[in-house]
Design a protein around this motif. Structure first.
Motif, mmCIF file in Angstrom:
data_model
loop_
_atom_site.group_PDB
_atom_site.id
_atom_site.type_symbol
_atom_site.label_atom_id
_atom_site.label_comp_id
_atom_site.label_asym_id
_atom_site.label_seq_id
_atom_site.Cartn_x
_atom_site.Cartn_y
_atom_site.Cartn_z
ATOM 1 N N SER A 9 19.637 -14.692 15.122
ATOM 2 C CA SER A 9 20.710 -14.489 16.348
ATOM 3 C C SER A 9 22.216 -14.404 15.933
ATOM 4 N N TYR A 10 22.643 -14.862 14.559
ATOM 5 C CA TYR A 10 23.930 -14.824 14.026
ATOM 6 C C TYR A 10 24.625 -16.199 14.440
ATOM 7 N N VAL A 11 23.990 -17.148 14.798
ATOM 8 C CA VAL A 11 24.694 -18.232 15.154
ATOM 9 C C VAL A 11 24.454 -19.438 13.797
ATOM 10 N N TYR A 12 25.416 -19.812 13.664
ATOM 11 C CA TYR A 12 25.694 -20.913 12.613
ATOM 12 C C TYR A 12 24.401 -22.017 12.836
ATOM 13 N N THR A 13 23.867 -22.489 11.651
ATOM 14 C CA THR A 13 22.828 -23.374 11.796
ATOM 15 C C THR A 13 23.329 -24.782 10.888
ATOM 16 N N ASN A 14 22.485 -25.526 10.579
ATOM 17 C CA ASN A 14 22.896 -26.852 10.088
ATOM 18 C C ASN A 14 21.977 -26.818 8.584
ATOM 19 N N ASP A 15 21.773 -25.316 8.254
ATOM 20 C CA ASP A 15 20.716 -25.469 6.982
ATOM 21 C C ASP A 15 21.521 -24.945 5.850
ATOM 22 N N GLY A 16 22.786 -24.732 5.788
ATOM 23 C CA GLY A 16 23.625 -24.414 4.859
ATOM 24 C C GLY A 16 24.193 -25.486 3.887
ATOM 25 N N ALA A 17 24.898 -25.216 2.948
ATOM 26 C CA ALA A 17 25.695 -26.367 2.262
ATOM 27 C C ALA A 17 26.601 -27.541 3.015
ATOM 28 N N ALA A 18 26.766 -26.903 4.249
ATOM 29 C CA ALA A 18 27.444 -27.889 5.014
ATOM 30 C C ALA A 18 26.786 -27.645 6.402
ATOM 31 N N THR A 19 26.717 -28.911 7.043
ATOM 32 C CA THR A 19 26.494 -29.187 8.505
ATOM 33 C C THR A 19 27.501 -29.418 9.398
ATOM 34 N N TYR A 20 27.232 -29.121 10.653
ATOM 35 C CA TYR A 20 28.393 -29.239 11.547
ATOM 36 C C TYR A 20 27.963 -29.853 12.846
ATOM 37 N N GLU A 21 29.011 -30.640 13.651
ATOM 38 C CA GLU A 21 28.739 -30.976 14.811
ATOM 39 C C GLU A 21 29.981 -30.480 15.638
ATOM 40 N N VAL A 22 29.635 -30.289 17.035
ATOM 41 C CA VAL A 22 30.856 -29.699 17.938
ATOM 42 C C VAL A 22 31.203 -30.708 19.002
ATOM 43 N N SER A 23 32.649 -30.643 19.378
ATOM 44 C CA SER A 23 32.930 -31.809 20.380
ATOM 45 C C SER A 23 32.331 -30.926 21.784
ATOM 46 N N GLU A 24 32.515 -31.640 22.879
ATOM 47 C CA GLU A 24 32.178 -31.390 24.026
ATOM 48 C C GLU A 24 32.765 -30.229 24.934
ATOM 49 N N ASP A 25 34.222 -30.205 24.248
ATOM 50 C CA ASP A 25 35.090 -29.050 24.582
ATOM 51 C C ASP A 25 34.991 -27.620 24.046
ATOM 52 N N GLY A 26 34.405 -27.742 22.814
ATOM 53 C CA GLY A 26 34.023 -26.769 21.869
ATOM 54 C C GLY A 26 35.165 -26.472 20.958
ATOM 55 N N ARG A 27 36.022 -27.128 20.897
ATOM 56 C CA ARG A 27 37.485 -26.850 20.214
ATOM 57 C C ARG A 27 37.248 -27.754 18.571
ATOM 58 N N THR A 28 36.726 -28.784 18.683
ATOM 59 C CA THR A 28 36.701 -29.366 17.528
ATOM 60 C C THR A 28 35.236 -29.569 16.734
ATOM 61 N N PHE A 29 35.363 -29.016 15.287
ATOM 62 C CA PHE A 29 34.139 -29.232 14.694
ATOM 63 C C PHE A 29 34.104 -30.023 13.641
ATOM 64 N N THR A 30 33.129 -30.807 13.269
ATOM 65 C CA THR A 30 33.204 -31.850 12.443
ATOM 66 C C THR A 30 32.121 -31.275 11.268
ATOM 67 N N PHE A 31 32.536 -31.188 10.108
ATOM 68 C CA PHE A 31 31.701 -30.645 9.033
ATOM 69 C C PHE A 31 31.418 -31.820 8.118
ATOM 70 N N THR A 32 30.182 -31.544 7.474
ATOM 71 C CA THR A 32 29.696 -32.536 6.425
ATOM 72 C C THR A 32 29.017 -31.700 5.377
ATOM 73 N N ILE A 33 29.882 -31.862 4.093
ATOM 74 C CA ILE A 33 29.305 -30.974 2.906
ATOM 75 C C ILE A 33 28.114 -31.939 2.362
ATOM 76 N N ARG A 34 27.026 -31.242 1.861
ATOM 77 C CA ARG A 34 25.913 -31.963 1.210
ATOM 78 C C ARG A 34 26.531 -32.528 -0.089
ATOM 79 N N ASP A 35 25.675 -33.684 -0.449
ATOM 80 C CA ASP A 35 26.317 -34.560 -1.716
ATOM 81 C C ASP A 35 26.057 -33.766 -2.942
ATOM 82 N N ASN A 36 24.894 -32.766 -2.993
ATOM 83 C CA ASN A 36 24.605 -32.172 -4.014
ATOM 84 C C ASN A 36 25.294 -30.672 -4.469
ATOM 85 N N VAL A 37 26.375 -30.615 -3.654
ATOM 86 C CA VAL A 37 26.984 -29.231 -3.695
ATOM 87 C C VAL A 37 28.134 -29.474 -4.522
#
Length: 614
Positions: free
Chosen positions: A123-151
């Motif tokens: 559906s073209y929506v970002y997932t958490n299956d890539g080289a980085a995962t993400y979390e979104v704030s409640e207001d939808g403005r702030t994204f926190t990304f975590t890069i996998r340790d083995n990248v």
């Protein structure tokens, strides 16, 4: 709407069969191979037979009759070399970094050795299956990304959050000469102030740790999770000492590029070929192939290369050559609806580099909408799709293609073929016939310069068809056929518009996000027509507004936008397209199009050499 399943086209993104970008998109179009959907690593098999699709009684083919996943034959061997053909009549530019490239041929090279940190689902929506995962704030403005340790970068250096921040800093730098600084990038909080020299840091980007990055956007919008995040880092340890204005021409981009993908660049013959070797440290796992050899193949030679096994796969096969070769014994033909369309564009202004936006010219030769509408009415694109492409391209009606079926307004017919109505429209608008050709309403001579690209064998015949169709309604259109790189220089991909160009034929490969602002917004350098209007601004803004989180509202907005573009005609779409690709029978785990769960590192072969046709 400039993205790519394998690589993110921001743009556009462009294809070089007749005319193309894709733009991107950049100049976008075709993928080199299996691209990430961000779900699982499974390798589904097609349900239908591998036999070549047959034409209907009228000699036309339908893309729905093709599989888009290669049937695996025999057992895959360990290692092996895959030969890949980049179909083009011109060298690839060689800007081999996602932060700087602009042409589709370069994307086909890039896709083998680099990739985005984020992947997406069907559906073209970002997932958490890539080289980085993400979390979104409640207001939808702030994204926190975590890069996998083995990248890691392919030189062994760990990829860090600073590399991701650095990419934003380079793109936002005043000396940056690439096409990525657009409305989406300006939505990063503090980016405009940084770009304008009012701040020495982008306030909305915060490095939390080596592997964590936080980005805050000025406005939350539905496009952020469907392509609106720039997810290509830039290796700071390589580029930090190179002046920004020199980066795109540096050896780190042109001769020795480094990415995070499944294959590493071993050697480059500029514009002609690239040899890749597997990246054993690839974060998903060791690739099955040992090597990939990519080389440019001229459209006139592509069939011979496929028949002899000189190449296993090509990124974009000239679909006009498919009917005569549908029965080749050594390949399986894959097909899918391409996220792309061909179009005719009208020059309506210039690019204001200082203001970083379009500067409309109300006195442009093509400024009269009646003239533009008449030129659309004069061409029979339904016949073009059937006669030139045997149904594998078909009449286009709006600027959101059917690759996005929910948003494509199938009820909008565009402007239909009616040369008599076109003549009357020109008559009523004051374009009077004087001999064979019409004059301007003020009585002066009207000569229109039309540029198109060289490419397949039908590139020039098709362009001449358009010229003839326009002649039939009394317009004196002069055609120039130009090779890919020179073409885009003239239409303005560097920001300098050639004032001699009035009309051009090109194509866009569109991205996973439906938002068309990257191609038609006031601040989009890829808005080559240089069209801008208050209503266009309003609708594009509404499509990204808070209200657009309501899907029904967003559908309504983009339906109105498609109608606006039909009425204003800054460009008009000519053909939607199928992508048809031959894949040698020895190849395993290859696919084209969207909606599968396969990845490039899983591509394999079942024999040391490609199979030749019988």
């Amino acid at each position: 709407m400039l993205n790519h399943r394998f690589t993110k086209l921001v743009l556009p993104v462009m294809l070089a069969v007749i005319v193309v970008l894709s733009a991107c998109s950049n100049k976008g179009g075709s993928e080199p191979s299996a691209s990430p959907t961000g779900t699982t690593d499974s390798s589904p098999s097609p349900s239908a037979s591998a036999a070549a699709p047959e034409s209907n009684d009228d000699g036309l083919f339908n893309v729905s009759d093709f599989n888009n996943i290669k049937t695996n034959e025999g057992e895959a061997i360990a290692g092996g070399t895959l030969n890949y053909g980049l179909v083009s009549d011109t060298p690839f530019a060689g800007t081999l970094n996602f932060n700087f490239y602009s042409g589709q041929p370069d994307v086909e090279v890039l896709g083998w050795f680099d990739e985005p940190l984020l992947t997406w689902d069907a559906s073209y929506v970002y997932t958490n299956d890539g080289a980085a995962t993400y979390e979104v704030s409640e207001d939808g403005r702030t994204f926190t990304f975590t890069i996998r340790d083995n990248v890691n970068w392919q030189d062994g250096t760990p990829l860090t959050a600073e590399d991701w921040e650095f990419a934003h800093e380079v793109i936002g730098h005043p000396d940056y000469d690439g096409p990525r600084y657009d409305g989406g990038m300006i939505n990063v909080q503090g980016m405009a102030e940084y770009h304008d020299g009012k701040a020495d840091k982008i306030s909305g980007i915060e490095v939390l740790s080596d592997k964590q990055l936080r980005i805050t956007y000025i406005e939350s919008n539905p496009s952020l999770i469907t392509g609106g995040i720039w997810s290509y880092p830039l290796a700071k340890h390589i580029f930090k000492d190179i002046p920004v204005k020199e980066m795109s021409a540096s050896a780190a981009v042109r001769q020795k590029p480094v990415g995070i993908g499944p294959f590493k660049v071993e050697s480059i013959v500029p514009g002609e070929s690239v040899v890749f070797v597997k990246n054993p440290d690839y974060w998903r796992g060791e690739p099955k192939l040992d090597k990939v050899v990519l080389r440019v193949v001229n459209p006139s030679n592509v069939v011979q290369e496929i028949k002899t096994g000189g190449v296993d796969i090509v990124g974009s096969f000239p679909v006009d050559q498919f009917p005569d070769n549908a029965g080749l014994s050594n390949v399986e033909w894959l097909g899918a609806v391409d996220r792309a369309y061909t179009y005719i564009g009208f020059k309506l202004g210039t690019w204001d580099a200082a203001a970083n936006k379009v500067k409309p010219n109300p006195d442009a030769k093509m400024s009269d909408v009646n003239l533009r509408k008449a030129m659309w009415m004069a061409v029979d694109n339904d016949a073009v799709g059937k006669q030139f492409y045997n149904g594998l391209r078909w009449n286009a009606t709006t600027l959101i293609p059917p690759s996005h079926p929910e948003y494509h307004d199938a009820s909008n017919p565009g402007i239909t073929y009616d040369p008599e109505a076109a003549k009357k429209l020109l008559d009523d608008a004051g374009y009077k016939l004087n001999g064979d050709f019409r004059t301007k309403p003020d009585g002066s001579e009207l000569t229109i310069t039309f540029i198109s690209m060289t490419g397949s064998e039908i590139a020039e015949p098709l362009s001449r068809y358009y010229v003839q169709a326009w002649k039939e309604i009394g317009l004196n259109v002069q055609l120039e056929m130009i090779e890919f790189n020179a073409f885009y220089n003239r239409v303005g991909d560097t920001g300098e518009d050639d004032p001699s160009v009035d009309v051009y034929q090109a194509a866009w490969g569109v991205g996973i996000d439906v938002d068309p602002a990257g191609l038609y917004g006031r601040e989009a350098i890829y808005n080559f027509s240089r069209y801008a209007s208050d209503e266009n601004d309003r609708l594009l803004a509404e499509g990204l507004s808070e209200k657009a989180f309501d899907k029904e509202y967003r559908l309504k907005v983009y339906k109105e936008w498609q109608e606006l573009m039909v009425q204003e005609v800054p460009v008009f779409p000519t053909l939607y397209r199928a992508k048809v690709v031959p894949v040698n029978n020895r190849v395993h785990n290859y696919y084209i199009g969207d909606g599968t769960d396969m990845y490039v590192y899983n591509i394999a072969v079942n024999a040391d050499k490609a199979i030749a046709a019988k």
